[in-house]
Design a protein around this motif. Structure first.
Motif, mmCIF file in Angstrom:
data_model
loop_
_atom_site.group_PDB
_atom_site.id
_atom_site.type_symbol
_atom_site.label_atom_id
_atom_site.label_comp_id
_atom_site.label_asym_id
_atom_site.label_seq_id
_atom_site.Cartn_x
_atom_site.Cartn_y
_atom_site.Cartn_z
ATOM 1 N N LEU A 103 -7.820 36.430 -11.046
ATOM 2 C CA LEU A 103 -9.084 37.162 -11.176
ATOM 3 C C LEU A 103 -10.079 36.734 -10.098
ATOM 4 O O LEU A 103 -10.674 37.574 -9.406
ATOM 5 C CB LEU A 103 -9.682 36.931 -12.566
ATOM 6 N N THR A 159 -3.078 31.601 -19.097
ATOM 7 C CA THR A 159 -4.540 31.626 -19.006
ATOM 8 C C THR A 159 -5.007 31.142 -17.641
ATOM 9 O O THR A 159 -5.871 31.748 -17.002
ATOM 10 C CB THR A 159 -5.159 30.743 -20.106
ATOM 11 N N PHE A 193 -4.321 33.763 -15.066
ATOM 12 C CA PHE A 193 -5.265 34.885 -15.146
ATOM 13 C C PHE A 193 -6.540 34.583 -14.366
ATOM 14 O O PHE A 193 -6.999 35.390 -13.553
ATOM 15 C CB PHE A 193 -5.604 35.177 -16.614
ATOM 16 N N PHE A 204 -3.947 40.591 -22.868
ATOM 17 C CA PHE A 204 -4.727 41.398 -23.810
ATOM 18 C C PHE A 204 -3.856 42.356 -24.607
ATOM 19 O O PHE A 204 -4.260 42.845 -25.654
ATOM 20 C CB PHE A 204 -5.814 42.165 -23.042
ATOM 21 N N SER A 239 -3.210 40.717 -17.043
ATOM 22 C CA SER A 239 -4.149 41.203 -18.054
ATOM 23 C C SER A 239 -3.420 41.966 -19.147
ATOM 24 O O SER A 239 -3.737 41.840 -20.332
ATOM 25 C CB SER A 239 -5.208 42.098 -17.407
ATOM 26 N N SER A 240 -2.418 42.746 -18.748
ATOM 27 C CA SER A 240 -1.635 43.494 -19.735
ATOM 28 C C SER A 240 -0.885 42.551 -20.667
ATOM 29 O O SER A 240 -0.813 42.785 -21.886
ATOM 30 C CB SER A 240 -0.639 44.425 -19.018
ATOM 31 N N LEU A 296 -3.230 40.936 -11.203
ATOM 32 C CA LEU A 296 -4.301 40.912 -12.198
ATOM 33 C C LEU A 296 -4.037 41.953 -13.277
ATOM 34 O O LEU A 296 -4.219 41.683 -14.476
ATOM 35 C CB LEU A 296 -5.649 41.171 -11.519
#
Length: 309
Positions: free
Chosen positions: A47, A40, A43, A204, A200-201, A196
């Motif tokens: 980002l 987290t 990320f 999520f 993200s992959s 990113l």
């Protein structure tokens, strides 16, 4: 990119990156101590850094290239230079001191030197090796006080050692795979965007939502700081990599160590070994020798030449 950065000596940029990395270690420890998961935290770091670099790219009208040479470079440089080291840092800094982890980063130049020698199948110059060893001696002086590790599980110490090894792999990869004529800002932007996409992959793809990876308001400033430092440090990273090789760039680790130890002593009251100022002077000497600002005595060069012959 700013003309100031382009005109700055490589050594000055190396020092600046090292200090930024040391500050980033400190902020990462704060996030880890707050209980935020490593993925987290990574990320949000990537980002925010990606948004900052995209804004700079649009402002300067620089675009990252998308071709078979650049795309693999983005992902390779990203995994070795961004996600890998950051993820390791977020994981271990909850369990080991900032000073100890920063000190381990001094192994990165030696790992880089060794990997480069293996790939090239020849030893780099004696002058560069002497400069690196002088730098290592300087950092050792700052860490003579030692670190308390009796309560740290061996697993976390072993994982901490992966940090400088991954950094070294990144130094060598960026040096050998650097796309000809690559723009530092475009390369940094493409590298962070690739990570990113990858992170993200992972997040999520397993069903996480934005709510699941939210950050407490009290930590927003810290996370924003990490993202901003990441954006700036990687623009400087690719500028330095454009002008030197992985062995030269690896000296960032020495200055990251000293800044990390100093900040750790101030922010977390970690033990501070004597001789920090002396070690800094030795570091500058090692940096000057490795980057060619100072030369080793001719007698050493001649002896090295006879051995190689």
């Amino acid at each position: 990119m700013s003309d100031i950065v382009r005109r700055s000596p490589v050594s000055a940029l190396i020092i600046a990156i090292g200090v930024l990395v040391g500050v980033s270690f400190t902020l990462s420890k704060l996030v880890s101590m707050a209980g935020i998961s490593a993925l987290t935290a990574l990320f949000w770091q990537v980002l925010l850094a990606s948004i900052a670099l995209l804004a700079l790219s649009f402002r300067s009208k620089k675009r990252g290239a998308l071709n078979t040479r650049h795309i693999p470079y983005y992902f390779g440089a990203g995994v070795f230079g961004v996600s890998g080291p950051a993820l390791i840092g977020f994981l271990v800094l909850e369990h080991v001191s900032l000073g100890f982890y920063s000190a381990l980063v001094t192994l990165s130049p030696l790992f880089t030197f060794a990997i480069t020698a293996l790939i090239a199948r020849r030893m780099p110059s004696l002058q560069r090796l002497i400069g690196i060893l002088i730098g290592l001696a300087g950092v050792s002086l700052a860490t003579l006080g030692g670190f308390e590790l009796s309560d740290v599980e061996p697993t976390w110490i072993a994982l901490s050692l992966l940090g400088p090894l991954v950094l070294a792999c990144g130094n060598v990869f960026r040096s050998y795979a650097y796309p000809p004529g690559g723009d530092p800002l475009g390369l940094a932007t493409g590298t962070l965007l690739s990570q990113l996409l990858l992170i993200s992959s992972l997040l999520f793809g397993r069903g996480s939502s934005i709510g699941d990876i939210s950050v407490p308001p009290a930590l927003l400033g810290t996370v924003f700081g990490i993202g901003s430092i990441t954006a700036l440090s990687y623009v400087l990273t690719f500028e330095v990599q454009r002008r030197t090789d992985g062995v030269g760039f690896a000296q960032v680790g020495y200055f990251a160590t000293l800044s990390g130890i100093a900040i750790g002593a101030f922010a977390f009251r970690e033990p501070l070994g004597f001789g920090l100022l002396g070690s800094l002077a030795i570091l500058f000497l090692g940096l000057a020798i490795t980057n060619g600002h100072l030369s080793i005595p001719p007698v050493l060069r001649s002896r090295s030449g006879r051995r190689q012959a």
